[in-house]
Write an enzyme that holds these catalytic residues in place. Structure first.
Site, short mmCIF file in Angstrom:
data_model
loop_
_atom_site.label_atom_id
_atom_site.label_comp_id
_atom_site.label_asym_id
_atom_site.label_seq_id
_atom_site.Cartn_x
_atom_site.Cartn_y
_atom_site.Cartn_z
CB CYS A 1 -0.84 -0.17 1.15
SG CYS A 1 -0.62 0.04 2.62
CG ASN B 1 4.50 -1.18 5.37
OD1 ASN B 1 4.90 -1.97 5.62
ND2 ASN B 1 3.60 -2.41 5.34
CB CYS C 1 -3.18 1.52 7.39
SG CYS C 1 -3.91 3.08 8.33
NE ARG C 2 -4.67 1.50 1.78
CZ ARG C 2 -4.40 2.48 0.93
NH1 ARG C 2 -5.13 2.25 -0.01
NH2 ARG C 2 -2.86 3.11 0.59
CB SER C 3 0.07 -3.60 2.69
OG SER C 3 1.09 -2.12 3.21
CG ASP D 1 -4.86 5.50 2.92
OD1 ASP D 1 -4.95 4.55 4.18
OD2 ASP D 1 -4.23 5.37 2.29
P1 4NP Z 1 -2.13 3.28 4.20
O1 4NP Z 1 -1.90 4.08 4.63
O2 4NP Z 1 -0.44 2.37 2.75
O3 4NP Z 1 -2.58 1.68 3.92
O4 4NP Z 1 -0.77 2.30 5.04
C1 4NP Z 1 -1.79 5.80 4.91
C2 4NP Z 1 -0.89 5.08 6.17
C3 4NP Z 1 -0.21 6.89 6.19
C4 4NP Z 1 0.07 7.56 5.36
C5 4NP Z 1 -1.28 7.60 4.16
C6 4NP Z 1 -1.43 6.36 3.74
N1 4NP Z 1 0.38 9.13 5.45
O5 4NP Z 1 0.45 9.50 4.63
O6 4NP Z 1 1.12 9.01 6.68
#
Ligand code: 4NP
Length: 147
Positions: free
Chosen positions: A9, A12, A14-16, A120
């Site tokens: 994702c 790294n 939340c989703r992955s 997300d």
């Molecule tokens: P992820 O979510 O891609 O599912 O891990 C996010 C977590 C943090 C951020 C963006 C997306 N960020 O901008 O810090």
């Protein structure tokens, strides 16, 4: 047959990692990892609210640590799975010449849901909605791999 699966994702956190946690719980005979296309959270555990939502479903994520996706991952995994079209574009941008490792969207494995990406939850705050999609698609992925 055992497969090597990488979930990817953006952050790294939340989703992955959630997909990795669900996959390793349901399909422990395969090997798996997760990575982010961005390096902002390298070394960090999954985001607290995602850990809590996953743990409420019996999925522990606390041992996972974020790392950034690299071109070498194309050689280390049999299948690379992104959460949205931006992830796929960023992954493909690092594909080594001549490499043909498949890159797919996680939602491809749950076509009955009619979703074309995992929204997300870092932005939507809908951690349970993301986990619903992830759990259904990981079940479909497990079937795709032959159970
Ligand atoms: P992820 O979510 O891609 O599912 O891990 C996010 C977590 C943090 C951020 C963006 C997306 N960020 O901008 O810090």
């Amino acid at each position: 047959m055992s497969h090597r699966i990488l979930f990817v994702c953006l952050g790294n956190i939340c989703r992955s990692p959630a997909a990795e946690g669900v996959f390793r719980a349901r399909a422990p005979h395969h090997s798996s990892d997760s990575a982010g296309t961005a390096g902002w959270h390298v070394g960090n555990p999954p985001y607290g609210p995602m850990q809590e939502a996953a743990l409420a479903r019996g999925i522990a994520l606390s041992d996972l640590r974020a790392r950034q996706f690299t071109a070498e991952d194309f050689h280390r995994f049999d299948l690379i799975i992104g959460m949205d079209a931006n992830n796929i574009a960023d992954i493909e941008g690092l594909r080594p010449e001549g490499n043909d490792t498949p890159v797919r969207l996680l939602t491809d494995f749950a076509p009955h849901l009619g979703a074309d990406h995992v929204p997300d939850p870092y932005y939507t705050r809908d951690f349970d909605g993301a986990l619903d999609l992830i759990e259904a698609a990981v079940d479909g992925l497990d079937e795709h791999l032959g159970g």
